[in-house]
Design a protein around this motif. Structure first.
Motif, PDB file in Angstrom:
ATOM      1  N   LEU A  42      -6.061 -13.621  -2.767  1.00 23.64           N
ATOM      2  CA  LEU A  42      -7.402 -13.373  -3.229  1.00 23.64           C
ATOM      3  C   LEU A  42      -7.535 -12.208  -4.580  1.00 23.64           C
ATOM      4  CD1 LEU A  42     -10.674 -13.532  -2.387  1.00 23.64           C
ATOM      5  CD2 LEU A  42     -10.316 -11.686  -0.941  1.00 23.64           C
ATOM      6  N   ALA A  43      -6.571 -11.219  -4.406  1.00 27.58           N
ATOM      7  CA  ALA A  43      -6.528 -10.120  -5.632  1.00 27.58           C
ATOM      8  C   ALA A  43      -6.490 -11.061  -6.997  1.00 27.58           C
ATOM      9  CB  ALA A  43      -5.856  -9.255  -5.171  1.00 27.58           C
ATOM     10  N   VAL A  44      -5.095 -11.926  -6.718  1.00 27.91           N
ATOM     11  CA  VAL A  44      -4.861 -12.956  -8.132  1.00 27.91           C
ATOM     12  C   VAL A  44      -6.013 -13.567  -8.475  1.00 27.91           C
ATOM     13  CG1 VAL A  44      -3.314 -14.553  -8.774  1.00 27.91           C
ATOM     14  CG2 VAL A  44      -2.472 -12.564  -7.542  1.00 27.91           C
TER      15      VAL A  44
ATOM     16  N   LEU B 205      -7.769  -3.449  -4.398  1.00 23.91           N
ATOM     17  CA  LEU B 205      -6.459  -2.679  -4.954  1.00 23.91           C
ATOM     18  C   LEU B 205      -6.465  -1.270  -4.675  1.00 23.91           C
ATOM     19  CD1 LEU B 205      -5.856  -4.299  -8.332  1.00 23.91           C
ATOM     20  CD2 LEU B 205      -4.666  -4.854  -6.243  1.00 23.91           C
ATOM     21  N   ALA B 206      -7.706  -0.706  -4.547  1.00 21.75           N
ATOM     22  CA  ALA B 206      -7.734   0.934  -4.008  1.00 21.75           C
ATOM     23  C   ALA B 206      -7.383   0.663  -2.563  1.00 21.75           C
ATOM     24  CB  ALA B 206      -9.259   1.266  -4.449  1.00 21.75           C
ATOM     25  N   ALA B 207      -7.830  -0.237  -1.681  1.00 22.61           N
ATOM     26  CA  ALA B 207      -7.884  -0.014  -0.282  1.00 22.61           C
ATOM     27  C   ALA B 207      -6.228  -0.657   0.091  1.00 22.61           C
ATOM     28  CB  ALA B 207      -8.802  -1.255   0.362  1.00 22.61           C
ATOM     29  N   VAL B 208      -5.894  -1.513  -0.627  1.00 21.64           N
ATOM     30  CA  VAL B 208      -4.373  -1.679  -0.450  1.00 21.64           C
ATOM     31  C   VAL B 208      -3.463  -0.519  -0.811  1.00 21.64           C
ATOM     32  CG1 VAL B 208      -2.282  -3.245  -1.151  1.00 21.64           C
ATOM     33  CG2 VAL B 208      -4.573  -4.003  -0.695  1.00 21.64           C
ATOM     34  N   ASP B 209      -3.742   0.070  -1.765  1.00 13.38           N
ATOM     35  CA  ASP B 209      -3.233   1.418  -2.236  1.00 13.38           C
ATOM     36  C   ASP B 209      -3.340   2.323  -1.056  1.00 13.38           C
ATOM     37  OD1 ASP B 209      -1.600   2.767  -4.486  1.00 13.38           O
ATOM     38  OD2 ASP B 209      -3.443   4.233  -4.452  1.00 13.38           O
ATOM     39  N   GLY B 210      -4.442   2.573  -0.590  1.00  7.59           N
ATOM     40  CA  GLY B 210      -4.571   3.448   0.519  1.00  7.59           C
ATOM     41  C   GLY B 210      -3.688   3.179   1.677  1.00  7.59           C
ATOM     42  N   GLY B 211      -3.674   1.940   2.029  1.00  7.36           N
ATOM     43  CA  GLY B 211      -2.701   1.343   3.283  1.00  7.36           C
ATOM     44  C   GLY B 211      -1.207   1.923   2.768  1.00  7.36           C
TER      45      GLY B 211
ATOM     46  N   SER C   8       5.029 -13.262 -16.059  1.00  3.62           N
ATOM     47  CA  SER C   8       3.601 -13.540 -15.857  1.00  3.62           C
ATOM     48  C   SER C   8       2.835 -12.605 -14.997  1.00  3.62           C
ATOM     49  CB  SER C   8       3.651 -14.948 -15.592  1.00  3.62           C
ATOM     50  OG  SER C   8       4.225 -15.065 -14.113  1.00  3.62           O
ATOM     51  N   THR C   9       3.564 -11.935 -14.219  1.00  2.42           N
ATOM     52  CA  THR C   9       2.689 -11.061 -13.325  1.00  2.42           C
ATOM     53  C   THR C   9       2.409  -9.781 -13.869  1.00  2.42           C
ATOM     54  OG1 THR C   9       4.773 -10.304 -12.219  1.00  2.42           O
ATOM     55  CG2 THR C   9       3.862 -12.278 -11.217  1.00  2.42           C
ATOM     56  N   GLN C  10       2.945  -9.414 -15.201  1.00  2.00           N
ATOM     57  CA  GLN C  10       2.756  -8.153 -15.477  1.00  2.00           C
ATOM     58  C   GLN C  10       1.578  -7.605 -15.906  1.00  2.00           C
ATOM     59  OE1 GLN C  10       5.453  -5.920 -15.274  1.00  2.00           O
ATOM     60  NE2 GLN C  10       6.281  -8.089 -14.368  1.00  2.00           N
ATOM     61  N   PRO C  11       0.498  -8.591 -16.551  1.00  2.00           N
ATOM     62  CA  PRO C  11      -1.027  -8.029 -16.587  1.00  2.00           C
ATOM     63  C   PRO C  11      -1.668  -7.808 -15.418  1.00  2.00           C
ATOM     64  CG  PRO C  11      -0.427 -10.015 -17.925  1.00  2.00           C
ATOM     65  CD  PRO C  11       0.982  -9.861 -16.908  1.00  2.00           C
TER      66      PRO C  11
ATOM     67  N   TRP D 100      -3.181  -2.532 -11.364  1.00  2.00           N
ATOM     68  CA  TRP D 100      -3.067  -1.591 -10.224  1.00  2.00           C
ATOM     69  C   TRP D 100      -3.160  -0.316 -10.157  1.00  2.00           C
ATOM     70  CZ3 TRP D 100       1.839  -4.128  -7.397  1.00  2.00           C
ATOM     71  CH2 TRP D 100       1.833  -5.437  -6.904  1.00  2.00           C
ATOM     72  N   PRO D 101      -3.482   0.238  -9.141  1.00  2.00           N
ATOM     73  CA  PRO D 101      -3.626   2.065  -8.989  1.00  2.00           C
ATOM     74  C   PRO D 101      -2.115   2.297  -9.113  1.00  2.00           C
ATOM     75  CG  PRO D 101      -4.711   0.997  -7.010  1.00  2.00           C
ATOM     76  CD  PRO D 101      -4.146  -0.349  -7.910  1.00  2.00           C
ATOM     77  N   ALA D 102      -2.036   3.623  -9.078  1.00  2.00           N
ATOM     78  CA  ALA D 102      -0.804   4.516  -9.501  1.00  2.00           C
ATOM     79  C   ALA D 102       0.330   4.227  -8.325  1.00  2.00           C
ATOM     80  CB  ALA D 102      -0.780   5.961  -9.637  1.00  2.00           C
TER      81      ALA D 102
END
Length: 126
Positions: free
Chosen positions: A53-55, A70-76, A102-105, A110-112
């Protein structure tokens, strides 16, 4: 010596509730995942669905829901118990194929905390 308070850590169900609360656009994907698994929360499978979904959101320029997801996943990753952290690390971060140019962008968005997990995985693979 400090003692870890496991009761304060985010469990799988807490993580799912966080995603639904912060990213209502992801709720259909969460509900679909639960329905596909007879109501059982299989967090690694859900993380794979959330990654896809994020991609998709990234590819379609849907910055606002992507940022919240991404913030929610980062929180997890930051606040989850070992199971939640493991699901994020393996079924979200590692499954991006972070070693592919190809995944770098996508990863740069992503959050820190998620980026730090990529760095940690890189250092373990070298």
């Amino acid at each position: 010596m400090s003692v870890r308070d496991d009761s304060a850590m985010m469990r799988s169900s807490d993580f799912v509730n966080l995603v639904i609360e912060r990213v209502p656009e992801a709720e259909p994907k969460v509900r679909e995942n639960l329905a596909d698994n007879d109501g059982e929360l299989l967090l690694h499978l859900l993380m794979s669905d959330l990654l896809r979904l994020a991609v998709s959101w990234f590819d379609h320029g849907m910055a606002d829901p992507l940022e919240r997801l991404l913030a929610a996943v980062d929180g997890g990753l930051a606040e989850g118990d070992d199971y939640v952290k493991g699901a994020v690390a393996v079924s979200f971060v590692d499954d991006t194929g972070w070693w592919e140019s190809s995944t770098q962008p996508f990863i740069e968005a992503w959050p820190a905390g998620l980026q730090a997990e990529v760095d940690r995985q890189r250092s373990h693979r070298m």
